[in-house]
Design a protein around this motif. Sequence first.
Motif, mmCIF file in Angstrom:
data_model
loop_
_atom_site.group_PDB
_atom_site.id
_atom_site.type_symbol
_atom_site.label_atom_id
_atom_site.label_comp_id
_atom_site.label_asym_id
_atom_site.label_seq_id
_atom_site.Cartn_x
_atom_site.Cartn_y
_atom_site.Cartn_z
ATOM 1 N N THR A 33 1.024 -1.236 -0.148
ATOM 2 C CA THR A 33 -0.034 -0.033 0.148
ATOM 3 C C THR A 33 0.818 1.363 -0.041
ATOM 4 O O THR A 33 1.840 1.267 0.757
ATOM 5 N N HIS A 34 0.418 2.398 -0.614
ATOM 6 C CA HIS A 34 0.905 3.498 -0.784
ATOM 7 C C HIS A 34 0.276 4.460 0.164
ATOM 8 O O HIS A 34 0.594 5.701 0.565
ATOM 9 N N SER A 35 -0.833 4.055 0.934
ATOM 10 C CA SER A 35 -1.587 4.772 1.789
ATOM 11 C C SER A 35 -1.308 4.678 3.376
ATOM 12 O O SER A 35 -1.305 3.594 3.809
ATOM 13 N N GLN A 36 -1.167 5.625 3.903
ATOM 14 C CA GLN A 36 -0.574 5.708 5.359
ATOM 15 C C GLN A 36 -1.785 5.304 6.103
ATOM 16 O O GLN A 36 -1.547 4.437 7.129
ATOM 17 N N GLU A 37 -2.882 5.587 5.636
ATOM 18 C CA GLU A 37 -4.106 5.266 6.559
ATOM 19 C C GLU A 37 -4.348 3.570 6.393
ATOM 20 O O GLU A 37 -4.735 3.387 7.420
ATOM 21 N N CYS A 38 -4.228 3.459 5.321
ATOM 22 C CA CYS A 38 -4.422 1.858 5.085
ATOM 23 C C CYS A 38 -3.212 0.852 5.946
ATOM 24 O O CYS A 38 -3.715 -0.107 6.730
ATOM 25 N N ALA A 39 -2.002 1.523 5.722
ATOM 26 C CA ALA A 39 -0.788 0.679 6.397
ATOM 27 C C ALA A 39 -1.131 0.676 8.118
ATOM 28 O O ALA A 39 -0.709 -0.392 8.562
ATOM 29 N N GLU A 40 -1.839 1.825 8.434
ATOM 30 C CA GLU A 40 -2.151 1.792 9.955
ATOM 31 C C GLU A 40 -2.916 0.719 10.487
ATOM 32 O O GLU A 40 -2.995 0.337 11.523
ATOM 33 N N PHE A 41 -3.788 0.068 9.749
ATOM 34 C CA PHE A 41 -4.376 -0.745 9.765
ATOM 35 C C PHE A 41 -3.740 -2.347 10.300
ATOM 36 O O PHE A 41 -4.292 -3.409 10.858
ATOM 37 N N MET A 42 -2.322 -2.358 9.674
ATOM 38 C CA MET A 42 -1.853 -3.599 9.960
ATOM 39 C C MET A 42 -0.790 -3.543 11.198
ATOM 40 O O MET A 42 -0.337 -2.352 11.665
ATOM 41 N N GLN A 43 -0.517 -4.657 11.567
ATOM 42 C CA GLN A 43 0.574 -4.657 12.802
ATOM 43 C C GLN A 43 1.979 -4.193 12.472
ATOM 44 O O GLN A 43 2.508 -3.559 13.401
ATOM 45 N N ARG A 44 2.500 -4.480 11.431
ATOM 46 C CA ARG A 44 3.936 -4.399 11.181
ATOM 47 C C ARG A 44 3.866 -3.635 9.909
ATOM 48 O O ARG A 44 3.127 -3.714 9.071
ATOM 49 N N ARG A 45 5.193 -3.119 9.591
ATOM 50 C CA ARG A 45 5.486 -2.415 8.422
ATOM 51 C C ARG A 45 6.869 -3.067 7.966
ATOM 52 O O ARG A 45 7.856 -3.062 8.665
ATOM 53 N N TRP A 46 6.939 -3.284 6.685
ATOM 54 C CA TRP A 46 8.097 -3.748 5.896
ATOM 55 C C TRP A 46 8.432 -2.750 4.799
ATOM 56 O O TRP A 46 7.508 -2.302 4.157
ATOM 57 N N HIS A 47 9.635 -2.032 4.694
ATOM 58 C CA HIS A 47 9.986 -1.357 3.655
ATOM 59 C C HIS A 47 10.855 -1.831 2.753
ATOM 60 O O HIS A 47 11.945 -2.195 3.309
#
Length: 222
Positions: free
Chosen positions: A200-214
């Motif tokens: 996702t490129h959406s910060q709002e959608c990313a916040e629903f996920m527990q973890r972030r991989w970049h």
Amino acid sequence: MSTSVITLDKICKGFTDGDKFHQVLDHVDLHLQRGDTVALTGPSGCGKSTLLNIIAGFERPTSGTLSLLGAPTTQWNDARWSEFRHQQLGVVFQQFNLLTPLNVEDNIAFPLHLNNERWTPWCDHLVDTLGLCALRKRHVETLSGGQQQRVAIARALAHKPALLLADEPTGNLDQQASLEVMRLICALAAEHHTSILMVTHSQECAEFMQRRWHLDLGKVHE
Ligand SMILES: Nc1ncnc2c1ncn2[C@@H]1O[C@H](COP(=O)(O)OP(=O)(O)OP(=O)(O)O)[C@@H](O)[C@H]1O
């Protein structure tokens, strides 16, 4: 529940462009457990779709080992990959790959037929939550891009997969519909321990996920 769903061990993937070799994934090590939810971000062209395609078995890594549900995939033949995709995997990719001769309902039911399963109240819930009730009998080629995306999401979730791979699953939707989709897939992750890897490129959608991989320059950073 701590079952391993995805393990990438030193995965490399490169493409040849003329006489140049372009290393897209460079010794990537990743681990996803049952029920983990991850937002995958990174600049355009960094290899996010390539990573999802490798995990779904649509592309093979140049080197390294991919294990799914604890089993190394190195020796899997086409039939074993199909079995994994039919039973355990849901995908929402940028091309929705809907079955154009079929209507909305039959597209959503397709993974159920592959698994000899029947339409369930969960499928009605998907149709309802994704705003597809009035479109059930419509042929998918007559739908808008956003409507087709919602059908692709319903189809990916109909059989309650162990793993959902989603590439910009809300890219064609307005903000309200995007939030509904995020709530829906998070509810599935919580109730059924579905693991989610979502580009996702959406910060709002990313916040629903527990973890972030970049992902950038061939490497994944958490
Ligand atoms: N089949 C292929 N042959 C040659 N190069 C490829 C192939 N598939 C992908 N690439 C290249 O690999 C790189 C990564 O592509 P990929 O589609 O995985 O990026 P992405 O991060 O998903 O991009 P975007 O965010 O724009 O969708 C790009 O430079 C692309 O041109």
